[in-house]
Design a protein around this motif. Structure first.
Motif, PDB file in Angstrom:
ATOM      1  N   LEU A  37       0.830  -1.208   0.000  1.00 60.20           N
ATOM      2  CA  LEU A  37       0.000   0.000   0.000  1.00 60.20           C
ATOM      3  C   LEU A  37       0.869   1.266   0.000  1.00 60.20           C
ATOM      4  O   LEU A  37       0.464   2.298  -0.530  1.00 60.20           O
ATOM      5  CB  LEU A  37      -0.924   0.007   1.216  1.00 60.20           C
ATOM      6  N   PHE A  38       2.066   1.160   0.589  1.00 65.12           N
ATOM      7  CA  PHE A  38       2.984   2.296   0.584  1.00 65.12           C
ATOM      8  C   PHE A  38       3.902   2.280  -0.639  1.00 65.12           C
ATOM      9  O   PHE A  38       4.842   3.071  -0.726  1.00 65.12           O
ATOM     10  CB  PHE A  38       3.825   2.303   1.863  1.00 65.12           C
ATOM     11  N   GLY A  39       3.614   1.412  -1.603  1.00 66.64           N
ATOM     12  CA  GLY A  39       4.372   1.388  -2.847  1.00 66.64           C
ATOM     13  C   GLY A  39       5.700   0.673  -2.743  1.00 66.64           C
ATOM     14  O   GLY A  39       6.556   0.834  -3.635  1.00 66.64           O
ATOM     15  N   LEU A  40       5.905  -0.146  -1.704  1.00 72.60           N
ATOM     16  CA  LEU A  40       7.154  -0.878  -1.521  1.00 72.60           C
ATOM     17  C   LEU A  40       6.959  -2.340  -1.904  1.00 72.60           C
ATOM     18  O   LEU A  40       5.854  -2.870  -1.886  1.00 72.60           O
ATOM     19  CB  LEU A  40       7.623  -0.760  -0.067  1.00 72.60           C
ATOM     20  N   ASP A  41       8.074  -3.003  -2.252  1.00 72.44           N
ATOM     21  CA  ASP A  41       7.986  -4.369  -2.765  1.00 72.44           C
ATOM     22  C   ASP A  41       7.525  -5.364  -1.714  1.00 72.44           C
ATOM     23  O   ASP A  41       6.753  -6.275  -2.007  1.00 72.44           O
ATOM     24  CB  ASP A  41       9.334  -4.812  -3.328  1.00 72.44           C
ATOM     25  N   ASN A  42       8.002  -5.208  -0.481  1.00 70.27           N
ATOM     26  CA  ASN A  42       7.680  -6.185   0.556  1.00 70.27           C
ATOM     27  C   ASN A  42       7.960  -5.599   1.936  1.00 70.27           C
ATOM     28  O   ASN A  42       8.455  -4.475   2.069  1.00 70.27           O
ATOM     29  CB  ASN A  42       8.455  -7.491   0.353  1.00 70.27           C
ATOM     30  N   TRP A  43       7.643  -6.409   2.956  1.00 69.39           N
ATOM     31  CA  TRP A  43       7.807  -5.948   4.326  1.00 69.39           C
ATOM     32  C   TRP A  43       9.271  -5.711   4.690  1.00 69.39           C
ATOM     33  O   TRP A  43       9.594  -4.818   5.474  1.00 69.39           O
ATOM     34  CB  TRP A  43       7.198  -6.965   5.295  1.00 69.39           C
TER      35      TRP A  43
END
Length: 250
Positions: A37-43
């Motif tokens: 949701l924040f536009g990042l690939d993964n946690w």
């Protein structure tokens, strides 16, 4: 709007909400969703950003006022209690604030609702009388409604009189950002009433304050507020205009 620093709290809220809807996801799965949701690939990428950023000072939790309870259709989406930074008259103001802004991706993914600070009392002293509930309200960035409400219930729990001001075109709920504004509800309490329930609520996002509550027998002047709710002519006979907020805090 919440930032990436709130990712773990957002993942927890998302997991709880999905669980209420019958969808079970692990906390790790929800963290992955929040990262995207924040536009990042993964946690892992989001976690690295968290580690590189200092934790901001946390807000002071709101203390629950004695004699009041928190309820509503989605109370977990809100915080409610005494605002230590906002005096009102000789006391304090109560605050209800949504944990998410209207454009927050988590909030947008959830079913919107409301939270209320309320009391329930015996109706016996007010049966057959006209009562007036009054208070002052203040709002900040409210998308939805901030309003008073008053309801009388019969012994079975069935509502026999109710008003939350949401149907009013004048002197109704607060929206957007407004300073302290007086509001009142006038209600005729039936002889069948066993309990009265009252308070204020926030529907949607933003922040709402209330202070200076008073519940008393109405005066003749207060009666004008009750009559003002009666439309002078029939309206919406073709059902083209939907109601907004009908049934909230019932």
């Amino acid at each position: 709007m919440r930032t990436f620093r709130d990712a773990k709290a957002m993942a927890k809220s998302l997991r709880e909400e999905l669980g209420r809807r019958g969808t079970a996801l692990s906390h790790g799965d929800c963290l992955e969703i929040v990262a995207r949701l924040f536009g990042l690939d993964n946690w892992n990428v989001l976690s690295a950003r968290l580690a590189a950023s200092p934790e901001p000072a946390t807000a002071v939790p709101l203390e629950r006022p004695a004699g009041w309870i928190v309820s509503g259709s989605k109370p977990h989406l809100y915080e409610a209690g005494i605002d230590p930074a906002t005096p009102h008259g000789g006391g304090r103001a109560a605050l209800i604030r949504c944990r998410y802004a209207e454009d927050d991706p988590i909030y947008a993914a959830m079913e919107k609702g409301f939270a209320t600070l309320m009391q329930s009392i015996a109706a016996a002293p007010y049966r057959g009388k006209r009562v007036c509930l009054s208070a002052e309200l203040r709002s900040r960035d409210v998308v939805g409604a901030a309003t008073l409400w008053l309801r009388a219930d019969a012994a079975t729990g069935r509502s026999v009189a109710f008003d939350n001001m949401e149907e009013r075109s004048v002197d109704g709920p607060l929206t957007g950002t407004q300073g302290w504004t007086g509001r009142r509800i006038v209600l005729d309490v039936p002889e069948t009433a066993e309990s009265l329930h009252f308070g204020f609520y926030l529907r949607g996002s933003g922040e709402a304050w209330a202070g200076g509550f008073e519940l008393r027998e109405a005066s003749p002047e207060d009666g004008e507020a009750a009559r003002a709710r009666i439309s002078p002519a029939p309206v919406n006979l073709d059902f083209a205009e939907p109601s907004r907020g009908a049934g909230t805090a019932r």
